[in-house]
Design an enzyme around this catalytic site. Structure first.
Site, PDB file in Angstrom:
ATOM      1  N   GLU A  75       8.069  16.817  15.495  1.00 48.27           N
ATOM      2  CA  GLU A  75       8.740  16.856  13.909  1.00 48.27           C
ATOM      3  C   GLU A  75       8.049  17.597  13.105  1.00 48.27           C
ATOM      4  OE1 GLU A  75      10.211  12.982  11.274  1.00 48.27           O
ATOM      5  OE2 GLU A  75       8.137  12.824  11.898  1.00 48.27           O
ATOM      6  N   LYS A 119       1.039  -1.202  -0.033  1.00 48.21           N
ATOM      7  CA  LYS A 119      -0.022  -0.039   0.103  1.00 48.21           C
ATOM      8  C   LYS A 119       0.893   1.344  -0.170  1.00 48.21           C
ATOM      9  CE  LYS A 119      -2.583   3.439   2.046  1.00 48.21           C
ATOM     10  NZ  LYS A 119      -1.881   4.781   1.622  1.00 48.21           N
ATOM     11  N   GLU A 166       8.696   2.007  11.523  1.00 47.55           N
ATOM     12  CA  GLU A 166       9.805   3.116  11.430  1.00 47.55           C
ATOM     13  C   GLU A 166       8.949   4.555  11.434  1.00 47.55           C
ATOM     14  OE1 GLU A 166      12.953   3.027  12.042  1.00 47.55           O
ATOM     15  OE2 GLU A 166      13.058   1.069  12.289  1.00 47.55           O
ATOM     16  N   CYS A 171      12.906  11.348   7.237  1.00 51.30           N
ATOM     17  CA  CYS A 171      12.660  11.150   8.738  1.00 51.30           C
ATOM     18  C   CYS A 171      14.150  11.215   9.549  1.00 51.30           C
ATOM     19  CB  CYS A 171      12.346   9.653   8.885  1.00 51.30           C
ATOM     20  SG  CYS A 171      13.179   8.422   8.107  1.00 51.30           S
TER      21      CYS A 171
END
Length: 488
Positions: free
Chosen positions: A390, A180, A255, A289
């Protein structure tokens, strides 16, 4: 008179065939550099499509796991060859669909080729150990067996590398896959799957279903016939994926986010540190990231470092990623642009000092894209939102400290622990940083955003579920250990 080019519609890939979704609905994938440019149309699929893909993967897994690992590896070698042949087309699609510069997109696609070749070689490596038994007449050893069907849920920021670094080990270790991809980069994903399909894998070994996370992602997480889920994305969604998998006993790998620091010591090579901070924090528009987000600088060299940083940032050329002179492209979507701008406003409201950027770019042709200026704050304290959460955009926060010990304390003062770097010539500083930094990846005199495919990758704290991706460490997630005891 110009001839209008028909925009292609991309289908799901299920059981070796390209298929429309059960809903017969599509969504447009928009070029973030020009919102009037439609890259392609993708399927808005339903749970029914997930069920079809899982059934195909489940049926294919029986024969796929029976193949020898070297034979499975040969398929990966073929994939690598075909992907390399189509590298330019895929990279250009990635730039149009996600916004990163063409040179970065080509580098990422080339990395996908290298990952496939690396894991093709894994098919020839040992998968177990002989263990001494207390019974002198017996043979005892371990082997590795595949999980079965693996659900792969991937983000938009690395639409080639991340799907491949998950799918390649899954395949070579004998699993079948339901992918996906992120909706924002599903056209790029479809072009990768076209290369995989051309390699001639048995039907059902690889399947792709596009659509929303709430429908397709959730369908994968909840499906009783998916044995493992590997996910990269936000920490909020990752936690839901982990909870859903745990509820039904599926293996999962997460992750998630990062709030990655670079520490600049008083004895650092400042030109090197500035260059790495800019590259680590602002390339790909900060949408990594592992991107540098917090810049923690010792007070003795703070002013000099800041001036060098500002001088460098002012030279950055913003524009469409297909233009050769462009250094930084747009945010990947309008929603991501809004997120970045909202964090900039939060930084102002918290009392941080905006010393560069902070606005949307709307001059000339940039008006039609999702562009934001590279942004730098100073007078930032560790408890501010912009120093804790973040942002996933080209925003750097400068934090002044007196000592390396204080710098390390600030660096660790977040919920994340993905990557971190330090710039120093002092071996004591280096060892203090290596031993004291709570991050899965620590780099010395190098930018925080650097991952090599042959090395384990993953984070600590809320950046990861604990397992590691890439390198030989991938076998830990994609297989289970079987202990065998044989007595004549």
């Amino acid at each position: 008179m110009a001839v209008e080019t028909k925009v292609k519609t991309y289908l799901n890939f299920i059981n070796g065939e390209w298929k429309s979704s059960s809903t017969n609905e599509v969504a447009a994938s928009i070029n973030p550099a020009n919102k009037h440019d439609i890259v392609g149309y993708i399927q808005k699929s339903s749970k029914e499509d997930v069920d079809l893909a899982v059934a195909a993967a489940n049926n294919a897994q029986i024969q796929w796991r029976k193949l020898s690992a070297p034979a499975r590896g040969n398929y990966l070698f073929k994939m690598a060859e075909i992907l390399e042949r189509n590298l330019d087309e895929i990279a250009e699609t990635m730039t149009r669909e996600m916004g990163k510069t063409l040179i970065e997109a080509k580098g990422e696609t080339a990395r996908g080729v290298a990952i496939l070749r690396y894991y093709a070689g894994e098919g020839m490596r040992p998968i177990g150990d002989v263990i001494p038994s207390t019974d002198a007449e017996a043979l005892m050893f371990t082997s590795r067996v595949p999980l079965g069907v693996v659900g792969v849920i991937t983000p938009w920021n690395f639409p080639v590398a991340i799907p491949i670094w998950k799918m390649a080990p899954a395949l070579v270790y004998g699993n079948t896959v339901v992918l996906k991809p992120a909706q924002e980069t599903a056209v790029t994903a479809a072009k990768v799957i076209e290369c995989i399909a051309e390699a001639g894998l048995p039907a059902g070994v690889i399947n792709m279903v596009t659509g929303s996370g709430s429908v397709i992602g959730q369908g994968i997480v909840n499906h009783p016939n998916i044995n493992g889920i590997t996910f990269t994305g936000s920490d909020q969604v990752g936690k839901l994926v982990g909870q859903g998998a745990l509820d039904r006993g599926a293996k999962y790998q997460l992750e998630m986010g990062g709030k990655n620091p670079v520490i600049v010591a008083a004895d650092a090579d400042l030109d090197l540190a500035v260059e790495a901070t800019i590259s680590g924090g602002l390339r790909s528009t900060g949408q990594k990231c592992t991107a540098t987000s917090r810049v923690i600088v010792q007070s003795e060299i703070y002013d000099t470092f800041k001036e060098k940083l500002l001088t460098y940032v002012k030279r950055i050329k913003i524009g469409h990623g297909l233009n050769e002179e462009t250094w930084m492209g747009p945010c990947a979507s309008e929603s991501q642009l809004s997120t970045v701008l909202s964090y900039i406003e939060k930084g102002k409201a918290e009392g941080a000092t905006l010393i560069y950027g902070g606005d949307r770019c709307i001059e000339n042709e940039l008006e039609n894209g999702f562009y934001v200026q590279p942004t730098i704050f100073e007078n930032v304290t560790s408890d501010m939102i912009i120093a804790q959460e973040e942002i996933f955009g080209p925003v750097l926060v400068l934090i002044k400290v007196e000592t390396i010990q204080q710098a390390l304390k600030v660096a660790n003062d977040v919920k994340f622990g993905l990557s971190a770097s330090i710039f120093t010539r002092n071996i004591g500083n280096i060892l203090t940083f290596i031993n004291g930094m709570d991050a899965g990846l620590v780099r010395i005199n190098a930018e925080s955003a650097g991952v090599e495919l042959q090395a384990p990758f993953g984070g600590m704290k809320q950046s990861s579920s604990g397992s590691r991706e890439q390198g030989q460490a991938a076998i830990e997630f994609f297989t289970s250990i079987k202990t065998v005891f044989v007595k004549p």
